[in-house]
Scaffold this motif. Structure first.
Motif, PDB file in Angstrom:
ATOM      1  N   ASN A 279       7.727 -69.142  24.746  1.00 28.17           N
ATOM      2  CA  ASN A 279       7.113 -68.232  23.781  1.00 28.17           C
ATOM      3  C   ASN A 279       8.162 -67.421  23.036  1.00 28.17           C
ATOM      4  O   ASN A 279       9.192 -67.029  23.603  1.00 28.17           O
ATOM      5  N   ALA A 280       7.876 -67.135  21.767  1.00 26.35           N
ATOM      6  CA  ALA A 280       8.754 -66.310  20.939  1.00 26.35           C
ATOM      7  C   ALA A 280       7.969 -65.108  20.415  1.00 26.35           C
ATOM      8  O   ALA A 280       6.796 -65.236  20.076  1.00 26.35           O
ATOM      9  N   PRO A 281       8.603 -63.935  20.340  1.00 30.22           N
ATOM     10  CA  PRO A 281       7.906 -62.761  19.803  1.00 30.22           C
ATOM     11  C   PRO A 281       7.732 -62.857  18.297  1.00 30.22           C
ATOM     12  O   PRO A 281       8.640 -63.296  17.579  1.00 30.22           O
ATOM     13  N   LEU A 282       6.569 -62.438  17.820  1.00 30.69           N
ATOM     14  CA  LEU A 282       6.257 -62.478  16.396  1.00 30.69           C
ATOM     15  C   LEU A 282       7.295 -61.723  15.578  1.00 30.69           C
ATOM     16  O   LEU A 282       7.754 -62.205  14.539  1.00 30.69           O
ATOM     17  N   ASP A 283       7.656 -60.528  16.008  1.00 30.15           N
ATOM     18  CA  ASP A 283       8.582 -59.701  15.250  1.00 30.15           C
ATOM     19  C   ASP A 283       9.891 -60.430  14.966  1.00 30.15           C
ATOM     20  O   ASP A 283      10.340 -60.511  13.821  1.00 30.15           O
ATOM     21  N   GLN A 284      10.492 -61.008  15.992  1.00 24.52           N
ATOM     22  CA  GLN A 284      11.779 -61.662  15.821  1.00 24.52           C
ATOM     23  C   GLN A 284      11.670 -62.925  14.981  1.00 24.52           C
ATOM     24  O   GLN A 284      12.496 -63.173  14.097  1.00 24.52           O
ATOM     25  N   LEU A 285      10.647 -63.728  15.251  1.00 24.54           N
ATOM     26  CA  LEU A 285      10.523 -64.989  14.516  1.00 24.54           C
ATOM     27  C   LEU A 285      10.192 -64.733  13.050  1.00 24.54           C
ATOM     28  O   LEU A 285      10.698 -65.426  12.154  1.00 24.54           O
ATOM     29  N   ALA A 286       9.350 -63.719  12.779  1.00 22.00           N
ATOM     30  CA  ALA A 286       9.044 -63.378  11.390  1.00 22.00           C
ATOM     31  C   ALA A 286      10.305 -62.965  10.651  1.00 22.00           C
ATOM     32  O   ALA A 286      10.550 -63.390   9.507  1.00 22.00           O
ATOM     33  N   LYS A 287      11.125 -62.137  11.283  1.00 24.09           N
ATOM     34  CA  LYS A 287      12.368 -61.700  10.636  1.00 24.09           C
ATOM     35  C   LYS A 287      13.311 -62.873  10.404  1.00 24.09           C
ATOM     36  O   LYS A 287      13.991 -62.937   9.370  1.00 24.09           O
TER      37      LYS A 287
ATOM     38  N   GLY B 128      12.570 -64.556   7.304  1.00 18.74           N
ATOM     39  CA  GLY B 128      12.729 -63.774   6.081  1.00 18.74           C
ATOM     40  C   GLY B 128      11.585 -62.836   5.769  1.00 18.74           C
ATOM     41  O   GLY B 128      11.529 -62.271   4.673  1.00 18.74           O
ATOM     42  N   PHE B 129      10.682 -62.638   6.726  1.00 12.80           N
ATOM     43  CA  PHE B 129       9.561 -61.723   6.547  1.00 12.80           C
ATOM     44  C   PHE B 129       9.884 -60.374   7.200  1.00 12.80           C
ATOM     45  O   PHE B 129      10.828 -60.275   7.996  1.00 12.80           O
ATOM     46  N   PRO B 130       9.128 -59.325   6.904  1.00 14.32           N
ATOM     47  CA  PRO B 130       9.511 -57.988   7.379  1.00 14.32           C
ATOM     48  C   PRO B 130       9.450 -57.779   8.884  1.00 14.32           C
ATOM     49  O   PRO B 130      10.216 -56.984   9.436  1.00 14.32           O
TER      50      PRO B 130
ATOM     51  N   ASN C 279       2.091 -60.289   8.858  1.00 17.46           N
ATOM     52  CA  ASN C 279       3.177 -61.101   9.424  1.00 17.46           C
ATOM     53  C   ASN C 279       2.647 -62.417   9.973  1.00 17.46           C
ATOM     54  O   ASN C 279       3.241 -63.485   9.763  1.00 17.46           O
ATOM     55  N   THR C 280       1.526 -62.349  10.685  1.00 14.03           N
ATOM     56  CA  THR C 280       0.954 -63.569  11.265  1.00 14.03           C
ATOM     57  C   THR C 280       0.485 -64.525  10.187  1.00 14.03           C
ATOM     58  O   THR C 280       0.674 -65.749  10.288  1.00 14.03           O
ATOM     59  N   TRP C 281      -0.140 -63.984   9.134  1.00 11.01           N
ATOM     60  CA  TRP C 281      -0.562 -64.845   8.023  1.00 11.01           C
ATOM     61  C   TRP C 281       0.637 -65.545   7.380  1.00 11.01           C
ATOM     62  O   TRP C 281       0.595 -66.747   7.097  1.00 11.01           O
ATOM     63  N   LEU C 282       1.716 -64.814   7.159  1.00 10.80           N
ATOM     64  CA  LEU C 282       2.902 -65.411   6.552  1.00 10.80           C
ATOM     65  C   LEU C 282       3.487 -66.501   7.449  1.00 10.80           C
ATOM     66  O   LEU C 282       3.932 -67.545   6.963  1.00 10.80           O
ATOM     67  N   MET C 283       3.446 -66.268   8.766  1.00  7.92           N
ATOM     68  CA  MET C 283       3.922 -67.294   9.697  1.00  7.92           C
ATOM     69  C   MET C 283       3.005 -68.518   9.675  1.00  7.92           C
ATOM     70  O   MET C 283       3.468 -69.651   9.817  1.00  7.92           O
ATOM     71  N   LEU C 284       1.704 -68.299   9.489  1.00  5.38           N
ATOM     72  CA  LEU C 284       0.782 -69.429   9.359  1.00  5.38           C
ATOM     73  C   LEU C 284       1.128 -70.249   8.124  1.00  5.38           C
ATOM     74  O   LEU C 284       1.132 -71.490   8.173  1.00  5.38           O
TER      75      LEU C 284
ATOM     76  N   ALA D 181      11.048 -53.656   2.919  1.00  7.53           N
ATOM     77  CA  ALA D 181      11.708 -54.416   3.983  1.00  7.53           C
ATOM     78  C   ALA D 181      11.737 -55.909   3.653  1.00  7.53           C
ATOM     79  O   ALA D 181      12.705 -56.614   3.958  1.00  7.53           O
ATOM     80  N   TRP D 182      10.689 -56.392   3.026  1.00  9.82           N
ATOM     81  CA  TRP D 182      10.619 -57.804   2.650  1.00  9.82           C
ATOM     82  C   TRP D 182      11.689 -58.144   1.634  1.00  9.82           C
ATOM     83  O   TRP D 182      12.351 -59.190   1.705  1.00  9.82           O
ATOM     84  N   SER D 183      11.876 -57.275   0.664  1.00 16.55           N
ATOM     85  CA  SER D 183      12.887 -57.551  -0.384  1.00 16.55           C
ATOM     86  C   SER D 183      14.300 -57.606   0.202  1.00 16.55           C
ATOM     87  O   SER D 183      15.169 -58.332  -0.292  1.00 16.55           O
ATOM     88  N   LYS D 184      14.519 -56.858   1.291  1.00 16.00           N
ATOM     89  CA  LYS D 184      15.825 -56.874   1.940  1.00 16.00           C
ATOM     90  C   LYS D 184      16.016 -58.105   2.801  1.00 16.00           C
ATOM     91  O   LYS D 184      17.134 -58.497   3.096  1.00 16.00           O
TER      92      LYS D 184
END
Length: 258
Positions: A164-172, A175-177, A209-214, A254-257
């Motif tokens: 399993n991977a944490p959403l926060d880390q994988l989203a970042k 390139g997501f916030p 974040n979850t939608w963007l990962m989807l 945060a997304w733009s960065k």
């Protein structure tokens, strides 16, 4: 298109349940919870309570259908728990959406099950497995390997907990916030301190974040072309830019960065 409902819960300890189970009638809600958390940490080394003792405070949702993209928390901050739960299942009754989560099978759905049982909430469509609707026999919300509920974390880990991977880390990493402001371990303290709006805002960013990962997942497995993927991402950006509230401004910054 099939409607999609991305969901996430924020929970606080169930003071009434803890009081009833432990006989702590002389303690107020905060005292009950702090005592339970202290005892839990002594017993297990952490303060994470059993799932049936998590009271649902917030249900965050992204809803995507032919009419567009929406993100919000159900109900109001002071709505009773059973009202939030019933609104969630009424949405499923009406739209029969695909449910999408990150660790929904491991946390959010079991919590919803227990709390629905406690409050006597009806959720007929959600529990359908083919008795009344044959379409649900081989694709329903209950099976781990069906896609009416898609737990992205579970699928990406090949149903192997150690992967399993944490959403926060994988989203970042994509390139997501990722998470902003707090994490799940801080929700009770924020709620106790009257920061319900901050908790609701945090939950909304998590479902986005979850939608963007989807969207990235659907690109990876060929459901979306590169152009279609970019259009979905821009749809989210445009929607968030149109909403004049602080947490979306912070999220976009945060997304733009990223």
């Amino acid at each position: 298109m099939t409607p999609v409902l991305v969901f996430d819960l924020e929970t606080i300890p169930d003071a009434n349940g803890l009081r009833a189970l432990n006989g702590w009638d002389d303690l107020d809600d905060t005292e009950v919870i702090e005592r339970a958390l202290a005892e839990r940490k002594e017993e297990t080394g952490n303060t994470f309570l059993p799932l049936h003792l998590h009271q649902i405070a917030v249900v965050g949702c992204v809803f995507r259908n032919d009419k567009g993209f929406q993100v919000r928390c159900l109900g109001e901050a002071d709505d009773p728990e059973q009202v939030l739960i019933q609104q969630f299942f009424k949405t499923i009754d009406y739209y029969t959406p695909q449910l999408v989560s990150w660790n929904g099978s491991g946390f959010d759905l079991p919590v919803l099950h227990y709390r629905s049982l406690i409050h006597g909430v009806t959720a007929a469509r959600y529990w359908e497995t083919g008795q009344d609707d044959r379409d649900f026999r081989y694709n329903n919300y209950q099976s781990r390997y069906h896609e009416r509920h898609l737990d992205l974390m579970d699928v990406l880990a090949k149903y192997t907990g150690r992967a399993n991977a944490p959403l926060d880390q994988l989203a970042k990493l994509c390139g997501f916030p990722g998470k902003l402001g707090m994490d799940g371990s801080q929700v009770w303290q924020a709620w106790r301190d009257g920061k319900a709006d901050e908790v609701r805002a945090y939950c909304e960013t998590d479902v986005v974040n979850t939608w963007l990962m989807l969207c990235r997942f659907r690109l990876m497995r060929g459901e979306l072309s590169r152009d279609a993927y970019e259009q979905e991402i821009e749809l989210v950006r445009a929607h968030l830019e149109s909403v004049d509230v602080p947490h979306w401004k912070e999220y976009l910054q945060a997304w733009s960065k990223g």
